[in-house]
Design an enzyme around this catalytic site. Structure first.
Site, PDB file in Angstrom:
ATOM      1  NE  ARG A 268      -7.421  -8.542   2.448  1.00  0.00           N
ATOM      2  CZ  ARG A 268      -6.482  -7.613   2.540  1.00  0.00           C
ATOM      3  NH1 ARG A 268      -6.368  -6.682   1.613  1.00  0.00           N
ATOM      4  NH2 ARG A 268      -5.649  -7.605   3.560  1.00  0.00           N
ATOM      5  CB  VAL A 269     -12.523  -4.824   2.481  1.00  0.00           C
ATOM      6  CG1 VAL A 269     -12.157  -3.418   2.942  1.00  0.00           C
ATOM      7  CG2 VAL A 269     -13.583  -4.767   1.383  1.00  0.00           C
ATOM      8  N   GLY A 270      -9.175  -4.731   2.822  1.00  0.00           N
ATOM      9  CA  GLY A 270      -8.065  -4.649   3.763  1.00  0.00           C
ATOM     10  C   GLY A 270      -8.165  -3.461   4.690  1.00  0.00           C
ATOM     11  CG  ASP A 271      -4.521  -2.289   6.555  1.00  0.00           C
ATOM     12  OD1 ASP A 271      -4.477  -2.740   5.375  1.00  0.00           O
ATOM     13  OD2 ASP A 271      -3.536  -1.788   7.119  1.00  0.00           O
TER      14      ASP A 271
ATOM     15  CB  THR B  64      -0.815  -0.080   1.304  1.00  0.00           C
ATOM     16  OG1 THR B  64      -1.512  -1.300   1.282  1.00  0.00           O
ATOM     17  CG2 THR B  64      -1.734   1.078   1.504  1.00  0.00           C
TER      18      THR B  64
ATOM     19  CB  THR C 100       2.253  -0.463   4.135  1.00  0.00           C
ATOM     20  OG1 THR C 100       3.495  -0.501   4.839  1.00  0.00           O
ATOM     21  CG2 THR C 100       2.021   0.943   3.635  1.00  0.00           C
ATOM     22  N   GLY C 101       1.204  -3.303   4.683  1.00  0.00           N
ATOM     23  CA  GLY C 101       1.530  -4.686   5.026  1.00  0.00           C
ATOM     24  C   GLY C 101       0.298  -5.479   5.419  1.00  0.00           C
ATOM     25  NE  ARG C 102      -1.799 -11.720   7.744  1.00  0.00           N
ATOM     26  CZ  ARG C 102      -2.902 -12.211   7.151  1.00  0.00           C
ATOM     27  NH1 ARG C 102      -3.278 -11.799   5.965  1.00  0.00           N
ATOM     28  NH2 ARG C 102      -3.609 -13.135   7.751  1.00  0.00           N
ATOM     29  N   GLY C 103      -2.742  -6.408   6.362  1.00  0.00           N
ATOM     30  CA  GLY C 103      -3.902  -5.632   6.805  1.00  0.00           C
ATOM     31  C   GLY C 103      -4.757  -6.335   7.834  1.00  0.00           C
TER      32      GLY C 103
HETATM   33  N1  ASP Z   1      -2.305  -3.313   3.839  1.00  0.00           N
HETATM   34  C1  ASP Z   1      -2.678  -3.830   2.551  1.00  0.00           C
HETATM   35  C2  ASP Z   1      -3.883  -4.679   2.687  1.00  0.00           C
HETATM   36  O1  ASP Z   1      -3.957  -5.446   3.638  1.00  0.00           O
HETATM   37  C3  ASP Z   1      -1.626  -4.602   1.850  1.00  0.00           C
HETATM   38  C4  ASP Z   1      -0.258  -4.010   1.781  1.00  0.00           C
HETATM   39  O2  ASP Z   1       0.028  -2.957   2.287  1.00  0.00           O
HETATM   40  O3  ASP Z   1       0.611  -4.642   1.206  1.00  0.00           O
HETATM   41  O4  ASP Z   1      -4.716  -4.653   1.815  1.00  0.00           O
END
Ligand code: ASP
Length: 315
Positions: A205-208, A177, A228-231
């Protein structure tokens, strides 16, 4: 009055100069974040936001984006939006033109984007389609061709895609992100987040990135933060909001990010991958944290000629 500043996660360099230009001209933090994020979303070399974003398990690009203002905690977001290259602008339209709501998803988000006059585009570029195919077919059995009758191979192809969804294939590059936070001369702050989400995710799927408190939080009494990362972890940790609460309690931005990531790291998670965060305060202090050495965020002040990197503290 405040000294304008704009900060962003990795790969926001493509947009920060446009955002700082808005701030230099006396523009708002909201305008700056939107201008900067649109550049990132339009960057065809970036496969994690907007045009050229990596698709879901069915090969369809679905985008999430949000904007939050610090003064009144107004929030606008879209999620699982298909066919519109600049979800950040649709999120802004939700914030400004649909104040009875904060978040639109899927077909409703696309209907609203159409009503607002946004133009559609084919978001899956040749390069991102190719990358998706390579990943999804990365098994012993490959699909033979799109126009042949269904075969056992086609079935195996689908099974391999489903297996990828379950495993949420670990990434092999600086992906994810984009977060951008701006402070304007009036002292208003805006946090923007945009993403194509987890590559090969389950459709819908909806993320953070679209969720207040998880991937985005802004409260002018303490600051703004984004992840960013594991939402799925920042959703469960309420990570962006936790960071701002820790800043309100007296921690500096980097330490608040580190502590919030440390809290999320205690959660059991079979699909764990890295979570990163950054934060900005109304008096212009900033910081970030990550799980890996060498991670940075970028910033521009009015004096900057180009985006400058700053190290993130390591968990
Ligand atoms: N945070 C994002 C999500 O979970 C993914 C990402 O940042 O890589 O959709």
């Amino acid at each position: 009055m405040a000294d304008p500043v704009i900060i962003g996660s990795e790969r926001s360099e493509a947009g920060l100069p446009a955002g700082m230009e808005v701030l230099r001209r006396g523009g708002s933090a909201l305008d700056a974040v939107e201008a900067a994020m649109r550049r990132c979303e339009d960057n065809p070399a970036d496969h994690y936001v907007g045009t050229a974003g990596l698709p879901n398990a069915q090969g369809v690009v679905e985008l999430d984006a949000s904007l939050m203002l610090g003064s009144g905690r107004q929030f606008g977001a879209v999620a699982a939006l298909k066919g519109y290259p600049n979800p950040i602008s649709v999120a802004r339209a939700v914030l400004e033109r649909l104040p009875q709501h904060s978040l639109l998803v899927g077909e409703g988000a696309a209907l609203f984007a159409e009503e607002c006059g946004f133009t559609t585009a084919d978001l899956l570029t040749d390069a991102s389609r190719e990358q998706w195919r390579k990943q999804v077919t990365d098994s012993k059995e490959a699909v033979e061709g799109e126009n042949t009758a269904a075969t056992d191979g086609d079935q195996r192809y689908r099974e391999s895609a489903l297996s990828l969804i379950r495993r949420l294939a670990p990434h092999d590059g600086p992906w994810g992100t984009i977060n951008i936070i701006a402070l304007d001369a009036t002292g208003e702050m805006c946090v923007g987040v945009s993403t194509s989400g987890y590559p090969y995710k389950y459709p819908g799927r909806v993320g953070d990135s679209a969720l207040p408190g998880a991937g985005n939080w802004c409260d002018l009494r303490a600051g703004g933060a984004a992840c960013t990362g594991r939402g799925e972890l920042s959703m469960r940790g309420g990570t962006a909001r936790t960071i701002v609460d820790l800043i309100a309690g007296g921690q500096d931005p980097a330490e608040a990010c580190r502590a919030a990531l440390a809290d999320a790291a205690t959660l059991p998670d079979e699909f764990r991958s890295e979570l990163r965060a950054l934060a900005l305060t109304p008096d212009g202090r900033h910081g970030g944290a990550a799980g890996q050495e060498g991670s940075v965020y970028v910033l521009m002040t009015e004096a900057s000629t180009e985006p400058e990197s700053r190290p993130r503290v390591v968990l």
